[in-house]
Each structure stands twice: as structure tokens, then as C-alpha cells.
Design an enzyme around this catalytic site. Structure first.
Site, PDB file in Angstrom:
ATOM      1  N   ILE A  57      -7.933 -12.476  -9.600  1.00  0.00           N
ATOM      2  CA  ILE A  57      -8.380 -11.279 -10.315  1.00  0.00           C
ATOM      3  C   ILE A  57      -7.392 -10.128 -10.264  1.00  0.00           C
ATOM      4  O   ILE A  57      -7.570  -9.131 -10.943  1.00  0.00           O
ATOM      5  CB  ILE A  57      -9.765 -10.800  -9.809  1.00  0.00           C
ATOM      6  N   GLU A  59      -3.031  -9.161  -9.352  1.00  0.00           N
ATOM      7  CA  GLU A  59      -1.724  -9.563  -8.823  1.00  0.00           C
ATOM      8  C   GLU A  59      -0.856  -8.324  -8.796  1.00  0.00           C
ATOM      9  O   GLU A  59      -0.586  -7.713  -9.835  1.00  0.00           O
ATOM     10  CB  GLU A  59      -1.116 -10.641  -9.728  1.00  0.00           C
ATOM     11  N   THR A  61       2.407  -6.078  -6.485  1.00  0.00           N
ATOM     12  CA  THR A  61       3.669  -6.315  -5.801  1.00  0.00           C
ATOM     13  C   THR A  61       3.424  -6.729  -4.359  1.00  0.00           C
ATOM     14  O   THR A  61       4.223  -7.440  -3.760  1.00  0.00           O
ATOM     15  CB  THR A  61       4.504  -5.020  -5.807  1.00  0.00           C
ATOM     16  N   PHE A  62       2.298  -6.280  -3.812  1.00  0.00           N
ATOM     17  CA  PHE A  62       2.077  -6.473  -2.383  1.00  0.00           C
ATOM     18  C   PHE A  62       0.958  -7.434  -2.054  1.00  0.00           C
ATOM     19  O   PHE A  62       0.726  -7.733  -0.899  1.00  0.00           O
ATOM     20  CB  PHE A  62       1.821  -5.122  -1.723  1.00  0.00           C
ATOM     21  N   LYS A  83      -8.144 -10.757  -0.675  1.00  0.00           N
ATOM     22  CA  LYS A  83      -6.837 -10.124  -0.885  1.00  0.00           C
ATOM     23  C   LYS A  83      -5.800 -10.775   0.027  1.00  0.00           C
ATOM     24  O   LYS A  83      -5.827 -10.587   1.245  1.00  0.00           O
ATOM     25  CB  LYS A  83      -6.935  -8.610  -0.631  1.00  0.00           C
ATOM     26  N   ASP A 170      -2.147   6.410  -3.055  1.00  0.00           N
ATOM     27  CA  ASP A 170      -1.964   5.633  -4.289  1.00  0.00           C
ATOM     28  C   ASP A 170      -3.220   5.715  -5.166  1.00  0.00           C
ATOM     29  O   ASP A 170      -3.719   4.702  -5.657  1.00  0.00           O
ATOM     30  CB  ASP A 170      -1.617   4.178  -3.937  1.00  0.00           C
TER      31      ASP A 170
HETATM   32  P1  ADP Z   1      -2.567  -4.122  -4.438  1.00  0.00           P
HETATM   33  O1  ADP Z   1      -2.183  -3.542  -3.126  1.00  0.00           O
HETATM   34  O2  ADP Z   1      -1.829  -5.366  -4.758  1.00  0.00           O
HETATM   35  O3  ADP Z   1      -2.548  -3.116  -5.557  1.00  0.00           O
HETATM   36  P2  ADP Z   1      -5.487  -3.890  -4.520  1.00  0.00           P
HETATM   37  O4  ADP Z   1      -6.260  -3.799  -3.249  1.00  0.00           O
HETATM   38  O5  ADP Z   1      -5.320  -2.631  -5.284  1.00  0.00           O
HETATM   39  O6  ADP Z   1      -4.093  -4.605  -4.243  1.00  0.00           O
HETATM   40  O7  ADP Z   1      -6.184  -4.958  -5.462  1.00  0.00           O
HETATM   41  C1  ADP Z   1      -5.585  -5.326  -6.699  1.00  0.00           C
HETATM   42  C2  ADP Z   1      -6.652  -5.469  -7.763  1.00  0.00           C
HETATM   43  O8  ADP Z   1      -7.598  -6.481  -7.378  1.00  0.00           O
HETATM   44  C3  ADP Z   1      -7.502  -4.219  -7.986  1.00  0.00           C
HETATM   45  O9  ADP Z   1      -6.878  -3.345  -8.912  1.00  0.00           O
HETATM   46  C4  ADP Z   1      -8.784  -4.796  -8.515  1.00  0.00           C
HETATM   47  O10 ADP Z   1      -8.686  -5.068  -9.896  1.00  0.00           O
HETATM   48  C5  ADP Z   1      -8.901  -6.107  -7.766  1.00  0.00           C
HETATM   49  N1  ADP Z   1      -9.737  -5.909  -6.577  1.00  0.00           N
HETATM   50  C6  ADP Z   1      -9.360  -5.483  -5.358  1.00  0.00           C
HETATM   51  N2  ADP Z   1     -10.387  -5.422  -4.514  1.00  0.00           N
HETATM   52  C7  ADP Z   1     -11.474  -5.828  -5.212  1.00  0.00           C
HETATM   53  C8  ADP Z   1     -12.869  -5.980  -4.897  1.00  0.00           C
HETATM   54  N3  ADP Z   1     -13.348  -5.726  -3.676  1.00  0.00           N
HETATM   55  N4  ADP Z   1     -13.698  -6.401  -5.878  1.00  0.00           N
HETATM   56  C9  ADP Z   1     -13.222  -6.682  -7.100  1.00  0.00           C
HETATM   57  N5  ADP Z   1     -11.936  -6.568  -7.453  1.00  0.00           N
HETATM   58  C10 ADP Z   1     -11.066  -6.137  -6.527  1.00  0.00           C
HETATM   59 MG    MG Z   2      -3.726  -1.478  -5.953  1.00  0.00          MG
END
Ligand code: ADP
Ligand code: MG
Ligand code: ZN
Length: 516
Positions: A57, A59, A61-62, A83, A170
Site C-alpha cells: 500500500i 512505497e 524511500t525509507f 511497515k 515531515d
Molecule cells: P515512509 O516513511 O516510507 O513515508 P509511512 O509511514 O509514511 O512511510 O507510510 C507510507 C504510506 O503507507 C502512507 O503514506 C500511507 O499511505 C500508508 N500507511 C502507513 N501507515 C498506514 C496505516 N497504519 N494504515 C494504512 N495505511 C498506512
Molecule cells: Mg511517509
């Protein structure tokens, strides 16, 4: 649901309230996603005991984020977000992200963590899954009331984490999940978080002690790196990055030669003019738009500058060393600006000085210079950019205000008048509002317009009809009666000076939210 403590070594069957359901995957996912899911299963095999991983769901960079389903003890099925952090993340960084989620999360619109799995250097944080819509997909249909509630809930999450001494760093729509139907909100992604001096998150203190372990920032230029000589964007042409290196040596900054010229320069106020450097050389570039070779040989200033350029506060962009929770409030202001104007992203900058110039086009160059001075940075800008009225700007971008019919003038370098009334395409249903200033900085507002069919053809009956339809729709969505309070709050969030900027707690008390 009963939560067991987060386990970092893997999951023990009896400590676990969820169990695996290894039924073969029914839903078809693209081949590359399938490969990624297989890779994750290989990297962290214990996941398979608990989850059926159904999709990818997110992707970044980290990390990569997957959707997993688990069979609960009571027989129900629940969805989780998994994650998977990139293995090169620093262990303290990962632990700090997890601690933010577990200590501050799970309430007040902040995402919580359910479990954590680890095998060797692979870490997977498990969170409750929250279905959400991407702002870019829904921005053109949002009502004003939805925007008001969205910002209210974002500020609520910020107040909460700021009470814990967490600076998120962020804040942007991708990290603030919004479910339009269930009216749910969740702040995610503490992967860049830092602690205030008195933070309650122990690992954020460790992170500071570890003399900062920032995630590498890919795909964007550092303030102290240089623009390619062949850069063709409008702003690259009008400005150059001129930052006095102060602390650490960066060979990249040496690529910069005195040939670099431009209207914007940032330097520390402590850097005295005509200062004699150790080598016995005199700097002669103070308060000019150049950086002399003497200054180029100075060490680079180190300050946290994580985040996404378009959402970065002026004190981040100018590398102010003492940054606080106010930087998150600025980002919330950029989000509000985006939602009120119907443009996402509003600022889209590939580097910090372009971002700073874009801020100046909205908030005024004199005002920005003044604010920078208050936090010890001298900004040099060779062209005056007037401060814009926020209501006029947002209504024009929404197509609610007539734009001048004459030749289109780019926002940058526009006369005072035309800069205040940028000519922007109408917010007709066929027009997908996306980039605000981003497009403008690529080629000025004019470019945005000339790409728009309405601009090339004369306004015929069908266009007028479109306009009427859009006016009715716009009125139904409340955009014809945005109260002054909304623009007043926006002005307070986008205060260039972090010392006077409204706090999240204060913003929740703002008259825009008096009924909430
Ligand atoms: P990154 O550090 O790679 O940006 P994020 O924690 O922001 O990682 O997660 C990336 C994306 O995954 C989010 O923008 C969101 O769309 C989805 N996501 C993250 N956590 C959740 C969650 N608990 N439920 C649903 N989608 C999530
Ligand atoms: Mg993010
Ligand atoms: Zn100099």
C-alpha cells in the site's frame, strides 16, 4: 482488542493474540508486488505465522508498507499495515520511530503500533490498518467544511505529539491519513522525528545524543550543494544557491565557483563582514549576491533539514540550528494553503532555495528577510516580491476571482499588480487542480495557462455553462462563503517567524473552530 507488548525479537506463539491464516492468496496482485511480498516473507519469515500479506500500500524511500490480514482469537479477521523499514536505517532511529508510535500513538489522531517484528536487520512495524484517500485524488471535491475539520484534526494530533516533545518534521498529507467516509484521521510516519530539549521520548534524546542520525535524503539537493550549470527551470535561472559553508567540509560545495550568481543568498548573521579567516584571506562578499572563494572554503553549517522541501519552514530552509515544534505548525499551514486554494502540492521545490523563493512570492521577500534576521540569518534577495493577500490568492487559484485577461505574466518577476492577481485556470470540473506554485515555478503561471484549453480558445457558450456549473458546485461545497477566520488562521500558521507563530494548542482555540 487486547494489545501485547511490542516484541522486537520476533513473536512467540503464546505472547501473540493473532494467528496465521496461510490460505493461498486469492486476490491477484501485480507480479512485482507479488515479488515484493515474497521478499518480505523471506526477510521476516515469522510474519507468515500471523499474517496473510495481501497487497502493498505504500512505497517510500525509507520503507515499504503492506496490507496484512490476520485471524483474531475471536475468529474475526483484522487488517494491519506492515511497515518494512529499509535495513540501512540506524537502529536507534528505528527504535525511536517505534517509541513515538507506542508512547504517543493510539489516540488523538496519532497512529499507534501493535507489534514489531525483527529478523536480523529487517524490521517490520505492525499498525492497525486505516483505509484512507490520497489528498491529491479528492482535493477538487472537498467541501470547505471538510477542510476545516481536516485541519482541526491535524492540529489536534500536533498538539498531542508536541506535548510529548516530539517534532514530527515531515508533516504533509501523505503522512496524515484521512478517511473521508468514516471521518477518521491518523498521523503516521515518525521516521524523521526529533525530540525537543525536554522530550518525554527517551530514544529521541538518545538520537540527539548520538549527534543526529538523520535518514539520508535522496533525490533532492542540499542547500549547500549547487545547481547544475545547465539547469533550465525558471528559478534556477534567476537564483543560485549561495550558502556560506561553516561547519563541516563538503567537497560538493567546492564545485561551486564564483561564477554562480543569483538573487537569493542565506548566511549566518554571526558571519561578520570583512572577516579575516585563518588563512589570512579577507572575505569581500558580505551582503552581496555572490559567495567568494574564501567563503566557499568555509565549513558547511549543520542543521536538521529533513522533510519535504515544499513543506519546510523558513527556519529549516535557512538551516537555523534551533528548530522546534513550530516547524510542524508551518507545514500544517502549507497544507491549509493547499486545501483553501485547491492546489496540491502548493509548493513544489527541488531544493531549499527554490522553496524559499516560493515562500517569498506568497509571504513577501521583505517579510521573509525580516523574519530570517530574527533567527540570525541574513537573506539577500535581489528582487522584491510583494506579500500577497491570502484570500485573493486562494480565491484566484480556485477560479472564484476573475483574472486579468491580458497577456499572462509569470508570478516571479511579475509587476506588483499582476503578481497579486495571478491568472490561473478556472476550477471547472474538467480541470484537475494539482500543482499550485509548482507549475508556476517550472515556467511561471503563464505556462500553466497556455496548457489550458480555455486559454487558447475564446470563451464560448459551453465554457460559460461550465463556469455556471462550477459556480453552483463551488457554492454547494461552501467555497463561496469561506470566513475571514480561515485566512486569519492561515496567516498565523504561516507566520515566517517561529517565535511568534501560533502553536497547535493555540490554533485549536482559534475562532475558526469555536463550535468544535
Ligand atoms: P515512509 O516513511 O516510507 O513515508 P509511512 O509511514 O509514511 O512511510 O507510510 C507510507 C504510506 O503507507 C502512507 O503514506 C500511507 O499511505 C500508508 N500507511 C502507513 N501507515 C498506514 C496505516 N497504519 N494504515 C494504512 N495505511 C498506512
Ligand atoms: Mg511517509
Ligand atoms: Zn565571502
Amino acid at each position: 482488542m487486547e494489545l501485547s507488548p511490542v516484541c522486537t525479537e520476533g513473536i512467540s506463539t503464546d505472547g501473540c493474540i493473532i494467528k496465521s491464516d496461510r490460505a493461498p492468496r486469492k486476490s491477484k496482485v501485480p507480479r512485482d508486488v507479488e515479488v515484493d511480498i515474497e521478499f518480505l516473507h523471506k526477510a521476516v519469515p515469522q510474519l507468515a505465522k500471523v499474517f496473510r500479506i495481501v497487497d502493498k500500500i505504500g512505497e517510500g524511500t525509507f520503507s515499504s508498507v503492506y496490507l496484512g490480514e490476520a485471524q483474531m482469537r475471536d475468529g474475526s479477521r483484522e487488517r494491519f499495515a506492515l511497515k518494512h523499514l529499509i535495513p540501512t536505517s540506524h537502529p536507534t532511529r528505528i527504535a525511536a520511530e517505534l517509541q513515538c508510535l507506542t508512547v504517543a500513538g493510539g489516540r488523538e489522531n496519532v497512529m499507534g503500533a501493535t507489534y514489531c517484528f525483527r529478523k536480523e536487520d529487517h524490521v517490520v512495524i505492525v499498525m492497525p490498518y486505516m483505509e484512507h484517500q490520497a489528498i491529491v485524488d479528492i482535493i477538487s471535491s472537498l467541501t470547505f467544511e471538510e477542510v476545516r475539520l481536516y485541519i482541526y484534526h491535524l492540529l489536534k494530533s500536533l498538539k498531542h505529539i508536541h506535548q510529548f516533545g516530539i517534532i514530527h518534521r515531515d508533516i504533509k498529507p501523505n503522512n496524515f491519513l484521512y478517511n473521508r467516509n468514516s471521518k477518521m484521521y491518523a498521523l503516521v510516519d515518525f521516521g524523521l522525528a526529533q525530540g525537543t530539549a525536554d522530550t518525554q521520548i527517551e530514544l529521541l534524546k538518545d538520537l540527539t545524543r548520538l549527534s543526529k542520525v538523520p535518514r539520508p535524503v535522496f533525490g533532492e539537493k542540499n542547500l549547500n550543494s549547487c545547481l547544475p550549470a545547465s539547469s533550465t527551470t525558471k528559478q534556477a535561472a534567476i537564483m543560485t544557491e549561495l550558502v556560506k559553508p561553516i561547519k563541516t567540509e563538503d567537497p560538493a560545495s567546492r564545485r561551486y565557483s564564483s561564477a554562480s550568481r543569483g538573487p537569493v543568498a542565506v548566511r549566518s548573521q554571526s558571519q561578520k563582514p570583512q572577516r579575516i579567516l585563518q588563512q589570512g584571506l579577507t572575505c569581500n562578499c558580505y551582503m552581496t549576491d555572490r559567495v567568494c572563494n574564501v567563503c566557499l572554503s568555509r565549513k558547511q553549517q549543520v542543521a536538521p533539514r529533513a522533510g519535504t522541501p515544499g513543506f519546510r519552514a523558513p527556519e529549516v530552509l535557512t538551516k537555523c540550528p534551533n528548530q522546534g515544534t513550530a516547524i510542524d505548525v508551518w507545514s500544517a499551514g502549507v497544507i491549509l494553503l493547499s486545501l483553501l486554494s485547491g492546489r496540491y502540492p502548493f509548493f513544489k521545490a527541488s531544493d531549499d532555495l527554490i522553496a524559499l523563493t516560493q515562500i517569498m512570492t506568497i509571504r513577501g521577500s521583505r517579510e521573509t528577510i525580516q523574519a530570517a534576521k530574527s533567527f540570525g540569518k541574513a537573506l539577500v534577495c535581489c528582487r522584491e516580491l510583494p506579500r500577497q493577500d491570502l484570500r485573493t490568492l486562494c480565491e484566484t487559484l480556485r477560479g472564484r476571482r476573475p483574472s486579468p485577461d491580458d497577456e499572462v505574466t509569470p508570478l516571479h518577476g511579475a509587476s506588483k499588480d499582476s503578481a497579486q492577481h495571478p491568472k490561473i485556470p478556472d476550477d471547472t470540473p474538467t480541470h484537475r487542480p494539482t500543482d499550485g506554485i509548482s507549475k508556476q515555478h517550472e515556467g511561471g503561471v503563464g505556462q500553466t495557462l497556455s496548457n489550458h484549453p480555455e486559454n487558447s480558445s475564446s470563451k464560448d457558450a459551453s465554457t460559460r455553462l461550465d463556469k455556471q456549473t462550477s459556480e453552483v458546485e463551488s457554492s454547494e461545497r461552501g467555497w463561496d462563503r469561506v470566513p475571514d477566520e480561515a485566512y486569519n488562521l492561515l496567516d498565523r500558521l504561516l507566520d515566517l517567524n517561529p517565535a511568534t507563530r501560533i502553536t497547535a494548542a493555540q490554533a485549536l482555540q482559534h475562532s475558526l473552530f469555536k463550535d468544535l
